[in-house]
Design an enzyme around this catalytic site. Structure first.
Site, PDB file in Angstrom:
ATOM      1  N   ARG A  49      63.432 128.133  77.877  1.00 24.13           N
ATOM      2  CA  ARG A  49      63.525 129.283  78.775  1.00 24.13           C
ATOM      3  C   ARG A  49      62.289 130.157  78.733  1.00 24.13           C
ATOM      4  NH1 ARG A  49      66.315 126.137  76.249  1.00 24.13           N
ATOM      5  NH2 ARG A  49      66.476 127.609  74.521  1.00 24.13           N
ATOM      6  N   CYS A  83      72.434 132.244  74.640  1.00 23.64           N
ATOM      7  CA  CYS A  83      70.972 132.322  74.550  1.00 23.64           C
ATOM      8  C   CYS A  83      70.542 133.612  75.217  1.00 23.64           C
ATOM      9  CB  CYS A  83      70.327 131.124  75.243  1.00 23.64           C
ATOM     10  SG  CYS A  83      68.517 131.249  75.423  1.00 23.64           S
ATOM     11  N   THR A  85      67.364 134.656  76.004  1.00 25.22           N
ATOM     12  CA  THR A  85      66.311 134.459  77.008  1.00 25.22           C
ATOM     13  C   THR A  85      66.865 133.898  78.311  1.00 25.22           C
ATOM     14  OG1 THR A  85      64.822 133.965  75.159  1.00 25.22           O
ATOM     15  CG2 THR A  85      64.000 133.520  77.365  1.00 25.22           C
ATOM     16  N   THR A 125      62.069 136.199  71.946  1.00 23.97           N
ATOM     17  CA  THR A 125      61.039 135.294  72.454  1.00 23.97           C
ATOM     18  C   THR A 125      60.066 136.036  73.366  1.00 23.97           C
ATOM     19  OG1 THR A 125      62.296 134.688  74.430  1.00 23.97           O
ATOM     20  CG2 THR A 125      62.674 133.368  72.437  1.00 23.97           C
ATOM     21  N   LYS A 164      64.497 126.413  64.886  1.00 22.24           N
ATOM     22  CA  LYS A 164      64.875 125.261  65.711  1.00 22.24           C
ATOM     23  C   LYS A 164      64.504 123.943  65.023  1.00 22.24           C
ATOM     24  CE  LYS A 164      64.473 127.671  70.181  1.00 22.24           C
ATOM     25  NZ  LYS A 164      65.846 127.493  70.661  1.00 22.24           N
ATOM     26  N   CYS A 194      67.211 137.155  69.851  1.00 24.62           N
ATOM     27  CA  CYS A 194      67.207 135.709  70.068  1.00 24.62           C
ATOM     28  C   CYS A 194      68.341 135.176  69.210  1.00 24.62           C
ATOM     29  CB  CYS A 194      65.883 135.085  69.650  1.00 24.62           C
ATOM     30  SG  CYS A 194      65.888 133.271  69.686  1.00 24.62           S
TER      31      CYS A 194
END
Length: 236
Positions: A49, A83, A85, A125, A164, A194
Site C-alpha cells: 500500500r 491495515c 495504510t 508507513t 514482515k 501501522c
C-alpha cells in the site's frame, strides 16, 4: 444475535492474526457461543500500500475491493481493514459494497480525544504519513501532531519491514529509537499507526504506546453487539 464481522487482512498476515486475537481477548464471553462470528480474508498477495500511494507500486484497490466483496458474499455484515495504510483506499472499497466499514484512524483520533491526549507522535508507513491518514483526524480533534525528520522515518520503515520479515529484535531497535525521539520532542503518547508496530512495541511506565488495533477490536465488539452504533453511523 451479534453481527458477523469480516476482516480484510493479509497486510501483513501476522497483523491480521493479532487483530483477531484482540477481538477474542476483549470479548466478554464465558463460553464459545458468546464470541463474535469473524470471517477473515487473509490475502497476502495485495500489493504494498505504501509503495502504491507514493507512485512506486501496483494499485492495491482491485484486490482490496475483491476482498471486501468476498467477505460480504460470505455473510459479513460489517468490515474492518486490518491495515492502517490501506485506509487510503477506504472510500473506493466502501463504494463497492453494501455493508459498513469501520475506520481505524478516525476511531483512534476519537479515542485520543476522549482520553485527553493533546500531543502525539506517529509511527507509520511513508504512505500513511505522507497521505495524512491520521493527521487529518488529529486536526479534527485539535490534537497536535509531532512530525519526525526523514532519517527517523527511514528507521520506522526499516522496523516495519523487519517485522514482515520476522526480524523482530531488529524491528524493536529501529522503532523504539523513533518512539524515544518523539517522546523527547514532547509526545504524550505514540500512536502505533501501522498494524505491525504493536507486535514489537508495547506501553511501559516510561512511554505510552497507543495501539489502534486494540481500539478497533473493542469498537468491533461494541458494534457487533449493538452498543454505541449511533456514533458508528455518524463517524463514517
Amino acid at each position: 444475535m451479534t453481527k458477523i464481522i469480516g476482516i480484510i487482512g493479509g497486510m501483513g498476515p501476522m497483523a491480521t492474526v493479532d487483530l483477531m486475537e484482540k477481538i477474542i481477548k476483549n470479548t466478554p464471553a464465558k463460553e464459545d457461543q458468546e464470541h463474535i462470528h469473524v470471517i477473515a480474508d487473509n490475502n497476502a498477495q495485495i500489493p504494498d500500500r505504501s509503495s502504491a500511494i507514493l507512485g512506486k507500486g501496483e494499485d492495491p484497490t482491485p484486490l482490496l475491493v475483491k476482498s471486501a466483496q468476498r467477505l460480504q458474499n460470505a455473510g459479513a455484515e460489517m468490515l474492518v481493514i486490518a491495515c492502517n495504510t490501506a485506509h487510503f483506499y477506504y472510500n473506493a472499497v466502501k463504494k463497492a459494497i453494501q455493508i459498513p466499514i469501520l475506520h481505524i484512524p478516525l476511531e483512534t483520533a476519537y479515542y485520543l480525544n476522549s482520553n485527553y491526549f493533546k500531543k502525539v507522535g506517529l509511527l507509520a508507513t511513508d504512505g500513511t504519513v505522507k497521505s495524512k491518514l491520521y493527521q487529518r483526524y488529529f486536526l479534527k480533534y485539535d490534537i497536535e501532531y509531532i512530525q519526525m525528520d526523514n532519517k527517523l522515518q527511514e528507521n520506522v520503515m526499516q522496523g516495519i519491514y523487519d517485522i514482515k520479515a520476522g526480524r523482530l529484535d531488529s524491528a524493536y531497535l529501529h522503532l523504539s529509537m523513533a518512539a524515544e525521539q518523539l517522546k523527547k520532542n514532547g509526545a504524550e503518547a505514540i500512536v502505533a499507526g501501522c498494524t505491525e508496530v504493536p507486535l514489537v512495541l508495547k506501553s511501559t511506565k516510561e512511554m505510552c504506546i497507543i495501539d489502534p488495533a486494540d481500539i478497533i477490536a473493542k469498537k468491533v465488539i461494541e458494534v457487533a453487539r449493538g452498543i454505541n452504533t449511533e456514533r458508528f453511523k455518524i463517524s463514517i
